[in-house]
Write an enzyme that holds these catalytic residues in place. Structure first.
Site, PDB file in Angstrom:
ATOM      1  N   HIS A 235       0.840  -1.206   0.000  1.00 51.65           N
ATOM      2  CA  HIS A 235       0.000   0.000   0.000  1.00 51.65           C
ATOM      3  C   HIS A 235       0.875   1.256   0.000  1.00 51.65           C
ATOM      4  O   HIS A 235       0.636   2.190  -0.759  1.00 51.65           O
ATOM      5  CB  HIS A 235      -0.899  -0.026   1.240  1.00 51.65           C
ATOM      6  CG  HIS A 235      -1.780   1.173   1.384  1.00 51.65           C
ATOM      7  ND1 HIS A 235      -3.099   1.181   0.978  1.00 51.65           N
ATOM      8  CD2 HIS A 235      -1.536   2.411   1.897  1.00 51.65           C
ATOM      9  CE1 HIS A 235      -3.624   2.371   1.232  1.00 51.65           C
ATOM     10  NE2 HIS A 235      -2.702   3.139   1.795  1.00 51.65           N
ATOM     11  N   GLU A 236       1.910   1.268   0.829  1.00 49.90           N
ATOM     12  CA  GLU A 236       2.805   2.424   0.883  1.00 49.90           C
ATOM     13  C   GLU A 236       3.615   2.563  -0.407  1.00 49.90           C
ATOM     14  O   GLU A 236       3.854   3.674  -0.887  1.00 49.90           O
ATOM     15  CB  GLU A 236       3.737   2.320   2.091  1.00 49.90           C
ATOM     16  CG  GLU A 236       3.037   2.194   3.437  1.00 49.90           C
ATOM     17  CD  GLU A 236       2.049   3.304   3.706  1.00 49.90           C
ATOM     18  OE1 GLU A 236       2.219   4.428   3.168  1.00 49.90           O
ATOM     19  OE2 GLU A 236       1.087   3.071   4.452  1.00 49.90           O
TER      20      GLU A 236
ATOM     21  N   HIS B   6       1.524   4.350  -2.892  1.00 49.66           N
ATOM     22  CA  HIS B   6       1.461   5.800  -2.710  1.00 49.66           C
ATOM     23  C   HIS B   6       2.618   6.484  -3.439  1.00 49.66           C
ATOM     24  O   HIS B   6       2.463   7.556  -4.015  1.00 49.66           O
ATOM     25  CB  HIS B   6       1.523   6.148  -1.228  1.00 49.66           C
ATOM     26  CG  HIS B   6       0.211   6.040  -0.509  1.00 49.66           C
ATOM     27  ND1 HIS B   6      -0.955   6.573  -0.998  1.00 49.66           N
ATOM     28  CD2 HIS B   6      -0.107   5.453   0.669  1.00 49.66           C
ATOM     29  CE1 HIS B   6      -1.937   6.318  -0.144  1.00 49.66           C
ATOM     30  NE2 HIS B   6      -1.456   5.636   0.871  1.00 49.66           N
TER      31      HIS B   6
ATOM     32  N   GLU C  25      -6.299   6.814  -1.208  1.00 52.08           N
ATOM     33  CA  GLU C  25      -6.273   5.600  -0.396  1.00 52.08           C
ATOM     34  C   GLU C  25      -6.837   4.419  -1.174  1.00 52.08           C
ATOM     35  O   GLU C  25      -6.284   3.317  -1.145  1.00 52.08           O
ATOM     36  CB  GLU C  25      -7.072   5.810   0.889  1.00 52.08           C
ATOM     37  CG  GLU C  25      -6.338   6.599   1.960  1.00 52.08           C
ATOM     38  CD  GLU C  25      -5.193   5.806   2.544  1.00 52.08           C
ATOM     39  OE1 GLU C  25      -5.391   5.085   3.534  1.00 52.08           O
ATOM     40  OE2 GLU C  25      -4.069   5.899   1.997  1.00 52.08           O
TER      41      GLU C  25
ATOM     42  N   ASP D 161      -4.867   1.074  -2.335  1.00 55.70           N
ATOM     43  CA  ASP D 161      -5.358  -0.281  -2.052  1.00 55.70           C
ATOM     44  C   ASP D 161      -5.364  -1.125  -3.322  1.00 55.70           C
ATOM     45  O   ASP D 161      -4.883  -2.265  -3.340  1.00 55.70           O
ATOM     46  CB  ASP D 161      -6.774  -0.229  -1.478  1.00 55.70           C
ATOM     47  CG  ASP D 161      -6.820   0.277  -0.051  1.00 55.70           C
ATOM     48  OD1 ASP D 161      -5.758   0.333   0.598  1.00 55.70           O
ATOM     49  OD2 ASP D 161      -7.927   0.620   0.410  1.00 55.70           O
TER      50      ASP D 161
END
Length: 485
Positions: A134-135, A138, A199, A203
């Site tokens: 997930h990070e 980003h 977000e 995901d």
């Protein structure tokens, strides 16, 4: 060097806000404009420069793990995910923050941190990988490049320190407040606005990376759901991860729906994951007795591999309590049963070293290094053992042979400083201690060490030139930061 308007875009994978309002309000802080919303004006070199400065600032505010085995493990997970991400060539940096709050974040330049508490909270390796994926998403989707808009009058060190302070506001409120006061004094506003769309995209993209890396896609909604269910036990003390990653029923439903599109299969945890969790549990335990009791209760539970890991954890707890005989007995048996497992052999060697059985410890490390020539964690422990055994020249030769990646870490500079001190070369020792301090966000101490090196009797023209250049660099950076105060 000041950042000029539209000269640089700040990249932050995740913004962490304080659990409660501090003396300075930071829930709506405007970020300076350091580039356009697409990030087109930032060069890779600028991004990496900011990332390195950000990482240095983190060192000065929180404890970042310097354990070679833990670092090697988190690197292995990160590398696997990065290779299967949208930008496999991006220079990510993964690290573990030794904090008891559940959290994970990404900073400029692809610096991704995972708190030790989050690792211990996961119940499967794929859950840990899902957070990291997930990070990574980003960063690869350049989310916060698109989120930062304004004009900057901050220097590089101040901008990096401010980002670190905002990220770690709940863990270091004093540092956060000081940095934000400096921003106000400079009439600069910061704004961090992380959207639901970002977000959701993180995901979705993260799950693709997760599946492509051969981790369980279903682990993402499973972990989210467990965190959501646990919130009723926290009261107002909600984990920072849940504050910055609001877990709603719709978000869990969305991720679960995507996960179900992937074929079901078993994803067993690696032994490395289990061993790192055992080590972190001992390191972070407030009382060694608690760690001993935890592993004692699990010696007869689970699979044979899980029981073996519990024995390893018990040995680490005994070593932590300086019960060397008990620890040695456990690790010697584990090393005999699993001679191919580096962690067991290294733990035995470490125990012998702490018990000051230097010849046997050195022989065991030397044998293991030959058997595992690519294992940097074992090499670093071997070098430490050489220093403790009074052989700094051998330590120096082994340090010079380490990989470039290891040579960029603070622990490497610290070992070099100790090595040259033991070799009675104070100028070199102060020089490398200065680099260690700089890499850990302590520029003033770095300046002091350079000045001490310049006063050493063993100074030569070549080293003197290096020291002059580094002193000038450190002083300029301090001056830039001072102007923003």
């Amino acid at each position: 060097m000041k950042f000029k308007p539209s000269a640089l875009t700040l990249a932050l994978g995740l913004a962490l806000f304080p659990a409660a309002q501090q003396a300075v309000e930071i829930d709506k802080i405007e970020l300076p404009d350091m580039g356009d919303s697409s990030g087109a004006l930032i060069t890779p070199a600028q991004e990496q420069e900011l990332g390195a400065a950000f990482f240095r600032s983190l060192h000065s505010q929180v404890s970042i793990s310097q354990d070679a085995e833990i670092q090697q493990y988190i690197d292995s997970i990160g590398k696997r995910l990065a290779t299967n991400s949208d930008t496999p060539g991006y220079p990510f940096h993964f690290f573990v923050v030794m904090e008891n709050q559940i959290n994970a974040f990404a900073g400029p330049g692809g610096y991704i941190g995972v708190n030790s508490a989050l690792i211990l909270t996961t119940e499967a390796e794929s859950e840990l990988a899902s957070v990291m994926a997930h990070e990574v998403a980003h960063v690869t989707q350049r989310h916060l490049y698109r989120a930062f808009e304004a004009a900057s009058r901050l220097s590089l060190p101040t901008a990096a320190a401010t980002l670190a302070a905002i990220l770690l506001g709940t863990q270091s409120p004093a540092a956060a407040q000081a940095a934000l006061m400096a921003i106000q004094a400079g009439s600069v506003q910061f704004q961090i606005d992380f959207t639901r769309e970002h977000e959701a995209e993180a995901d979705r993209v993260g799950m693709q990376t997760l599946a492509g890396s051969q981790y369980d896609p279903r682990s993402m909604p499973t972990f989210f759901e467990r965190l959501q269910q646990s919130t009723r036990y926290y009261g107002q003390d909600v984990p920072e991860f849940l504050r910055t990653h609001p877990v709603t029923a719709s978000r869990i439903s969305d991720t679960r729906g995507r996960a179900e599109t992937y074929p079901y299969k078993q994803y067993p945890d690696s032994l490395g994951y289990q061993l790192v969790k055992a080590k972190l549990r001992v390191i972070t335990a407030t009382d060694t007795v608690d760690a001993v009791n935890y592993f004692q209760s699990r010696l007869t539970q689970g699979t044979e591999e899980q029981r073996t890991v519990s024995r390893y954890g018990m040995g680490l707890a005994q070593l932590h309590a300086q019960k060397f005989k008990e620890a040695e007995a456990i690790f010697r048996q584990l090393a005999q049963e699993h001679p191919e497992q580096a962690q067991y052999v290294a733990a035995l060697a470490r125990t012998l070293l702490e018990a000051k059985h230097y010849p046997e410890a050195l022989a065991l490390y030397q044998k293991t290094v030959k058997q595992l020539p690519d294992n940097d964690a074992v090499k670093l422990e071997y070098i430490t053992s050489l220093l403790k055994a009074g052989n700094p020249e051998a330590a120096r030769k082994n340090l010079m042979a380490l990989s470039p990646k290891i040579q960029q870490q603070p622990m490497y500079m610290q070992l070099l400083a100790q090595t040259y001190s033991d070799l009675n070369q104070p100028a070199e020792s102060h020089r490398y201690l200065a680099e260690y301090y700089y890499m850990t966000g302590q520029t003033r101490d770095a300046i002091l060490q350079i000045k001490l090196a310049q006063k050493s009797k063993d100074l030569n023209f070549y080293l003197s030139s290096i020291l002059n250049e580094r002193l000038s660099f450190f002083l300029n950076e301090e001056e830039e930061a001072r102007r923003d105060r």
